[in-house]
Design a protein around this motif. Structure first.
Motif, PDB file in Angstrom:
ATOM      1  N   MET A   1       0.860  -1.211   0.000  1.00 30.03           N
ATOM      2  CA  MET A   1       0.000   0.000   0.000  1.00 30.03           C
ATOM      3  C   MET A   1       0.890   1.255   0.000  1.00 30.03           C
ATOM      4  O   MET A   1       1.735   1.408   0.854  1.00 30.03           O
ATOM      5  CB  MET A   1      -0.857   0.009   1.287  1.00 30.03           C
ATOM      6  CG  MET A   1      -1.999  -0.992   1.227  1.00 30.03           C
ATOM      7  SD  MET A   1      -3.132  -0.739   2.597  1.00 30.03           S
ATOM      8  CE  MET A   1      -2.376  -1.768   3.828  1.00 30.03           C
ATOM      9  N   ASP A   2       0.630   2.154  -0.925  1.00 30.11           N
ATOM     10  CA  ASP A   2       1.462   3.351  -1.060  1.00 30.11           C
ATOM     11  C   ASP A   2       1.145   4.377   0.028  1.00 30.11           C
ATOM     12  O   ASP A   2       0.031   4.381   0.592  1.00 30.11           O
ATOM     13  CB  ASP A   2       1.202   4.031  -2.419  1.00 30.11           C
ATOM     14  CG  ASP A   2       1.671   3.142  -3.577  1.00 30.11           C
ATOM     15  OD1 ASP A   2       2.226   2.066  -3.289  1.00 30.11           O
ATOM     16  OD2 ASP A   2       1.443   3.509  -4.728  1.00 30.11           O
ATOM     17  N   SER A   3       2.140   5.228   0.276  1.00 24.98           N
ATOM     18  CA  SER A   3       1.930   6.379   1.179  1.00 24.98           C
ATOM     19  C   SER A   3       2.370   7.645   0.458  1.00 24.98           C
ATOM     20  O   SER A   3       3.126   7.579  -0.514  1.00 24.98           O
ATOM     21  CB  SER A   3       2.774   6.197   2.446  1.00 24.98           C
ATOM     22  OG  SER A   3       2.396   5.027   3.125  1.00 24.98           O
ATOM     23  N   PHE A   4       1.906   8.772   0.963  1.00 25.10           N
ATOM     24  CA  PHE A   4       2.389  10.073   0.470  1.00 25.10           C
ATOM     25  C   PHE A   4       3.240  10.707   1.561  1.00 25.10           C
ATOM     26  O   PHE A   4       2.860  10.703   2.732  1.00 25.10           O
ATOM     27  CB  PHE A   4       1.215  11.025   0.183  1.00 25.10           C
ATOM     28  CG  PHE A   4       0.541  10.829  -1.150  1.00 25.10           C
ATOM     29  CD1 PHE A   4      -0.726  11.348  -1.369  1.00 25.10           C
ATOM     30  CD2 PHE A   4       1.166  10.159  -2.194  1.00 25.10           C
ATOM     31  CE1 PHE A   4      -1.370  11.184  -2.601  1.00 25.10           C
ATOM     32  CE2 PHE A   4       0.539   9.994  -3.425  1.00 25.10           C
ATOM     33  CZ  PHE A   4      -0.726  10.507  -3.633  1.00 25.10           C
ATOM     34  N   ILE A   5       4.376  11.266   1.155  1.00 25.75           N
ATOM     35  CA  ILE A   5       5.176  12.112   2.056  1.00 25.75           C
ATOM     36  C   ILE A   5       5.027  13.529   1.504  1.00 25.75           C
ATOM     37  O   ILE A   5       5.388  13.787   0.337  1.00 25.75           O
ATOM     38  CB  ILE A   5       6.677  11.722   2.047  1.00 25.75           C
ATOM     39  CG1 ILE A   5       6.847  10.216   2.343  1.00 25.75           C
ATOM     40  CG2 ILE A   5       7.444  12.586   3.048  1.00 25.75           C
ATOM     41  CD1 ILE A   5       6.438   9.799   3.728  1.00 25.75           C
ATOM     42  N   ILE A   6       4.462  14.417   2.301  1.00 25.97           N
ATOM     43  CA  ILE A   6       4.118  15.756   1.788  1.00 25.97           C
ATOM     44  C   ILE A   6       4.818  16.838   2.596  1.00 25.97           C
ATOM     45  O   ILE A   6       4.654  16.916   3.833  1.00 25.97           O
ATOM     46  CB  ILE A   6       2.582  15.974   1.854  1.00 25.97           C
ATOM     47  CG1 ILE A   6       1.863  14.886   1.040  1.00 25.97           C
ATOM     48  CG2 ILE A   6       2.212  17.366   1.348  1.00 25.97           C
ATOM     49  CD1 ILE A   6       0.353  14.978   1.050  1.00 25.97           C
ATOM     50  N   ARG A   7       5.648  17.650   1.888  1.00 28.17           N
ATOM     51  CA  ARG A   7       6.299  18.780   2.538  1.00 28.17           C
ATOM     52  C   ARG A   7       5.273  19.915   2.631  1.00 28.17           C
ATOM     53  O   ARG A   7       4.598  20.225   1.646  1.00 28.17           O
ATOM     54  CB  ARG A   7       7.497  19.269   1.694  1.00 28.17           C
ATOM     55  CG  ARG A   7       8.657  18.319   1.638  1.00 28.17           C
ATOM     56  CD  ARG A   7       9.546  18.461   2.832  1.00 28.17           C
ATOM     57  NE  ARG A   7       9.951  19.887   3.045  1.00 28.17           N
ATOM     58  CZ  ARG A   7      10.955  20.462   2.389  1.00 28.17           C
ATOM     59  NH1 ARG A   7      11.635  19.758   1.488  1.00 28.17           N
ATOM     60  NH2 ARG A   7      11.288  21.713   2.627  1.00 28.17           N
ATOM     61  N   GLY A   8       5.162  20.524   3.800  1.00 30.27           N
ATOM     62  CA  GLY A   8       4.125  21.535   4.011  1.00 30.27           C
ATOM     63  C   GLY A   8       4.578  22.935   3.616  1.00 30.27           C
ATOM     64  O   GLY A   8       5.644  23.125   3.040  1.00 30.27           O
ATOM     65  N   GLN A   9       3.683  23.883   3.900  1.00 33.85           N
ATOM     66  CA  GLN A   9       3.914  25.308   3.629  1.00 33.85           C
ATOM     67  C   GLN A   9       4.302  25.561   2.174  1.00 33.85           C
ATOM     68  O   GLN A   9       5.197  26.340   1.878  1.00 33.85           O
ATOM     69  CB  GLN A   9       4.965  25.857   4.602  1.00 33.85           C
ATOM     70  CG  GLN A   9       4.412  25.824   6.050  1.00 33.85           C
ATOM     71  CD  GLN A   9       5.359  26.428   7.042  1.00 33.85           C
ATOM     72  OE1 GLN A   9       6.526  26.068   7.077  1.00 33.85           O
ATOM     73  NE2 GLN A   9       4.845  27.352   7.847  1.00 33.85           N
ATOM     74  N   TYR A 411      -4.318   4.419  -1.379  1.00 29.82           N
ATOM     75  CA  TYR A 411      -5.146   3.779  -2.416  1.00 29.82           C
ATOM     76  C   TYR A 411      -6.562   4.343  -2.388  1.00 29.82           C
ATOM     77  O   TYR A 411      -7.269   4.371  -3.392  1.00 29.82           O
ATOM     78  CB  TYR A 411      -5.160   2.254  -2.267  1.00 29.82           C
ATOM     79  CG  TYR A 411      -5.762   1.724  -0.993  1.00 29.82           C
ATOM     80  CD1 TYR A 411      -4.959   1.434   0.116  1.00 29.82           C
ATOM     81  CD2 TYR A 411      -7.131   1.529  -0.876  1.00 29.82           C
ATOM     82  CE1 TYR A 411      -5.505   0.954   1.300  1.00 29.82           C
ATOM     83  CE2 TYR A 411      -7.700   1.049   0.299  1.00 29.82           C
ATOM     84  CZ  TYR A 411      -6.871   0.767   1.394  1.00 29.82           C
ATOM     85  OH  TYR A 411      -7.418   0.294   2.580  1.00 29.82           O
ATOM     86  N   HIS A 412      -6.943   4.866  -1.207  1.00 24.47           N
ATOM     87  CA  HIS A 412      -8.267   5.498  -1.133  1.00 24.47           C
ATOM     88  C   HIS A 412      -8.350   6.679  -2.097  1.00 24.47           C
ATOM     89  O   HIS A 412      -9.372   6.925  -2.724  1.00 24.47           O
ATOM     90  CB  HIS A 412      -8.543   6.005   0.292  1.00 24.47           C
ATOM     91  CG  HIS A 412      -8.795   4.912   1.292  1.00 24.47           C
ATOM     92  ND1 HIS A 412      -9.938   4.153   1.271  1.00 24.47           N
ATOM     93  CD2 HIS A 412      -8.064   4.459   2.328  1.00 24.47           C
ATOM     94  CE1 HIS A 412      -9.903   3.280   2.278  1.00 24.47           C
ATOM     95  NE2 HIS A 412      -8.777   3.441   2.930  1.00 24.47           N
ATOM     96  N   ILE A 413      -7.228   7.413  -2.187  1.00 27.17           N
ATOM     97  CA  ILE A 413      -7.231   8.617  -3.045  1.00 27.17           C
ATOM     98  C   ILE A 413      -7.229   8.208  -4.516  1.00 27.17           C
ATOM     99  O   ILE A 413      -7.895   8.817  -5.359  1.00 27.17           O
ATOM    100  CB  ILE A 413      -5.999   9.498  -2.735  1.00 27.17           C
ATOM    101  CG1 ILE A 413      -6.086  10.005  -1.303  1.00 27.17           C
ATOM    102  CG2 ILE A 413      -5.881  10.652  -3.722  1.00 27.17           C
ATOM    103  CD1 ILE A 413      -4.935  10.849  -0.856  1.00 27.17           C
ATOM    104  N   ASP A 414      -6.527   7.126  -4.811  1.00 21.12           N
ATOM    105  CA  ASP A 414      -6.410   6.689  -6.214  1.00 21.12           C
ATOM    106  C   ASP A 414      -7.764   6.253  -6.774  1.00 21.12           C
ATOM    107  O   ASP A 414      -7.925   6.102  -7.977  1.00 21.12           O
ATOM    108  CB  ASP A 414      -5.397   5.544  -6.321  1.00 21.12           C
ATOM    109  CG  ASP A 414      -3.989   6.006  -5.935  1.00 21.12           C
ATOM    110  OD1 ASP A 414      -3.211   5.181  -5.435  1.00 21.12           O
ATOM    111  OD2 ASP A 414      -3.713   7.219  -6.093  1.00 21.12           O
TER     112      ASP A 414
END
Ligand code: EPZ
Length: 437
Positions: A1-9, A411-414
């Motif tokens: 299951m994939d994850s997202f790593i998201i840099r903020g700001q 996967y929910h987002i996909d």
């Protein structure tokens, strides 16, 4: 299951092309079951939910072929990120929608009306519940029963038959306790298109996706008036024929990206959207302080930094869509003052509240209402995606938060957002998709 790593700001700035509507494509793909001739669909997005529906109609005897896109650029009427989709029934032998498919995508229920109308028989696994609550289908079966279908439940399956050989039109009320049903309206409208005589659906859903499916049925030879209004009149015909159709833009994706511009204090130009499909969302976002302008099919969104608190209650169309409730809540969690969000369509649709609170939001649930005390800023954290729109809300929050956020189970987002990280990274987001260890 994939994850997202998201840099903020990150502050989003640039152009995004809106894809074709998932919620229009799903029932429209099922409409292919209603003719022996080929239908060709344009603008159907590449999403896991669409893949599931194509697999389902394949098992129900349809040949499905997706052409290569003629060009990656914008085609007349919408982005051709994907080529046209041909659907043609080759066999009517199998009438069963298996639980393995239905459990992952409850919109499979929209094969029920087409199968009963065209083949006189349908076996569809009961969808069961999902993250946003029970997903009953009683309005679907009640409407189809009024057209003469009979149903029994056996081993978790709905078994539908048309004992008199052909459905027969009538005047009926289709609404339920929470108001109209979108897919229920589409199911009964499809079935009535091949029924004997006239059907009048009172209390029909008015969502643009209902209108879009009605437009395709008319191109296939159906006689339908009033689709998109609370009263739909259908004069049954003996058969439907080949047609070609471009699905409407995805208003929920568009609304999600409008909030993305607002929450990152950015400026986005959203192409191929129909702002008329989002009038209640525009109303609420302008109340928050977001500037929204449009010219032709393009929407320009930018946000004054100060976000005002507001009240919002989800309603059937043209009211504020439940599918953008989580995204708006993410926006309201940043700012001054107290906002009140009430969910009237799916009262349990608050799985995003706990995850937003992990990011420093101050949201308290009171039954179908969430009280949102705005905070100065959110902090990056590890959070869990739960359902499609709650997950999108976490992506929005993460882009605005201080620090880095990890979102698991993307996967929910996909299921409902085509190339979401590509689209957002192209306008300044920093989203990395990583394979779970
Ligand atoms: C469609 O679901 C959408 N899905 C949903 O989007 C959307 O949230 C929903 O409409 C409401 O706008 C698709 O179009 C594929 P309903 P649908 O029947 O048709 C109750 C997303 O995120 N109800 O309009 O299944 C039901 O419990 C998805 O893209 C009954 O009681 O929803 C709810 O409270 C999530 N009996 C209300 O009606 C029934 O037989 C509205 O549901 C059917 C529904």
């Amino acid at each position: 299951m994939d994850s997202f790593i998201i840099r903020g700001q990150t502050r989003l700035k640039g152009k995004i092309e809106i894809s074709g509507s998932k919620n229009s494509s799903l029932p429209i793909v099922a409409t292919g079951l209603m003719t022996d001739e080929k239908i060709t669909l344009h603008g159907v997005p590449r999403l896991s939910d669409i893949d599931s529906m194509l697999k389902l109609i394949g098992e129900l005897g349809c040949h499905v072929y997706r052409h290569e896109p003629k060009s990656k650029s914008v085609a007349e009427g919408g982005p051709d990120l994907n080529g046209p989709l041909d659907i043609q029934v080759e066999s009517e032998k199998n009438c069963e929608a298996r639980y393995d498919i239905v459990k992952t995508m409850r919109a499979s229920i929209c094969v029920l009306g087409p199968l009963l109308a065209k083949r006189g028989k349908a076996v569809v696994a009961l969808p069961g519940g999902c993250a946003i609550g029970d997903r009953p289908v009683d309005l679907h079966t009640r409407g189809l029963e009024k057209l003469g279908a009979t149903f029994r439940i056996e081993n978790g399956n709905i078994i539908g038959e048309v004992p008199k050989g052909r459905l027969k039109g009538c005047r009926m009320y289709l609404g339920g306790a929470q108001g109209p049903t979108v897919l229920g309206t589409i199911n009964v409208m499809c079935a009535a298109a091949l029924a004997e005589g006239e059907t009048v659906l009172v209390g029909a859903a008015c969502e643009p996706e209902v209108t879009d499916c009605g437009e395709l049925l008319i191109k296939m030879g159906a006689k339908i008036k009033g689709h998109g209004s609370p009263e739909i009149r259908i004069e049954g015909v003996d058969k439907l024929h080949a047609a070609e159709h471009r699905v409407i833009p995805d208003r929920i994706e568009c609304g999600t990206f409008m909030v993305a511009a607002a929450i990152t204090n950015g400026e986005l130009e959203l192409k191929h959207c129909n702002l008329d499909h989002l009038i209640a969302v525009v109303d609420r976002l302008e109340e928050v302080g977001v500037k929204i302008e449009r010219s032709n099919g393009t929407i320009y969104v930018n946000a004054a930094r100060r976000l005002n608190p507001i009240e919002m209650t989800t309603q059937p169309y043209p009211g504020f869509p439940t599918d953008i409730q989580a995204q708006l809540m993410a926006l309201l969690s940043i700012g001054d003052g107290m906002s009140v969000v009430t969910e009237r369509i799916f009262p349990d649709r608050f799985l995003h509240v706990g995850e937003l609170n992990r990011m420093g939001a101050k949201i308290r649930k009171e039954g179908p209402t969430a009280i949102v005390h705005g905070v100065k800023e959110l902090q990056g954290a590890s959070v869990m995606a739960s359902d499609l729109r709650a997950s999108a809300a976490l992506v929005l929050a993460a882009m605005a938060a201080r620090g880095t956020t990890r979102i698991d189970r993307v996967y929910h987002i996909d299921r409902g957002y085509e190339k979401i990280e590509q689209k957002l990274n192209a306008v300044g987001a920093q989203i990395e998709r990583v394979k779970a260890a």
